[in-house]
Design an enzyme around this catalytic site. Sequence first.
Site, mmCIF file in Angstrom:
data_model
loop_
_atom_site.group_PDB
_atom_site.id
_atom_site.type_symbol
_atom_site.label_atom_id
_atom_site.label_comp_id
_atom_site.label_asym_id
_atom_site.label_seq_id
_atom_site.Cartn_x
_atom_site.Cartn_y
_atom_site.Cartn_z
ATOM 1 N N ASP A 26 0.822 -1.214 0.000
ATOM 2 C CA ASP A 26 0.000 0.000 0.000
ATOM 3 C C ASP A 26 0.859 1.269 0.000
ATOM 4 O O ASP A 26 1.940 1.287 0.587
ATOM 5 C CB ASP A 26 -0.904 -0.028 1.251
ATOM 6 N N ASN A 74 -10.826 -3.070 -5.826
ATOM 7 C CA ASN A 74 -9.991 -2.140 -6.613
ATOM 8 C C ASN A 74 -10.544 -1.833 -8.007
ATOM 9 O O ASN A 74 -10.111 -0.876 -8.654
ATOM 10 C CB ASN A 74 -8.548 -2.659 -6.731
#
Length: 246
Positions: A26, A74
């Site tokens: 991330d 996502n």
Amino acid sequence: MNWLKKQKCGSVPVKQVPAHIGIIMDGNGRWAKKRGLPRSAGHSAGAETFKKIVQYCSKIGLKHLTVYAFSTENWRRPAAEVTFLMGLFEQYLNDALKDFEQRNIKVVFLGDKSAFSPNLQRLIADIEQVSQSKTGMVLNVAMNYGGRSEIIRAAKAIASDVKDGKLSVEAIDEKVFADKLYTEGQPDPDLIIRPSGEKRLSNFLLWQSAYTEFVFMNVLWPDFSEKDLDLAIDEYAARNRRFGGV
Ligand code: FPP
């Protein structure tokens, strides 16, 4: 401390390495923003870090590494970003194929592959096929992966086995359930690392992380180094895991 494996690999001195590490990669977007670059530049830099960390994990003798590359959520990102990421996956996985082979790495993809382009699906199938017989580190790449959908998929498979008379309701236990997950036959992660400063699981390995140790770090994924991995492993090694016991 029998859950820790003492291992010696290459030039890395004897150290305590967990059997299975999960990483939530991330911070690519914030890394790019800090530099006034488009988010895609952050993903490209993150892909380089992916390559470096896979190589390092294999070198230190890690048995299982799971990276979270793309979640079922996502797809909600702008179409241009999704398209860029899919292209990046294709490019990196293609490039890495030889490297995985040389390093004796077995690659497993966790997630629903049917949503990917025919090209990417073919590449994934090729990589899985070529690496099937490898005996070194198992690299799980979680792509179009979500812990909740994985659990629903397992529940459906079990329901179907019961319906077909292959399984009795009484026989359903944790082992039967775990064997229907994408990670079938693999140990649960000992350690999950999330860089970028966020402190949440984001639908990653929900079933498998029941007793996992978490290490959250402030570094953004593209800046994540071998040293950061060592720090996370050191923190893990100092933990006292009790698995519900005393
Ligand atoms: C999360 O950061 C990152 C992703 C959704 C993509 C991860 C992909 C890679 C690291 C590319 C390499 C992977 C492979 C398998 C080749 P973010 O974009 O959410 O960052 P932000 O929270 O700072 O916006």
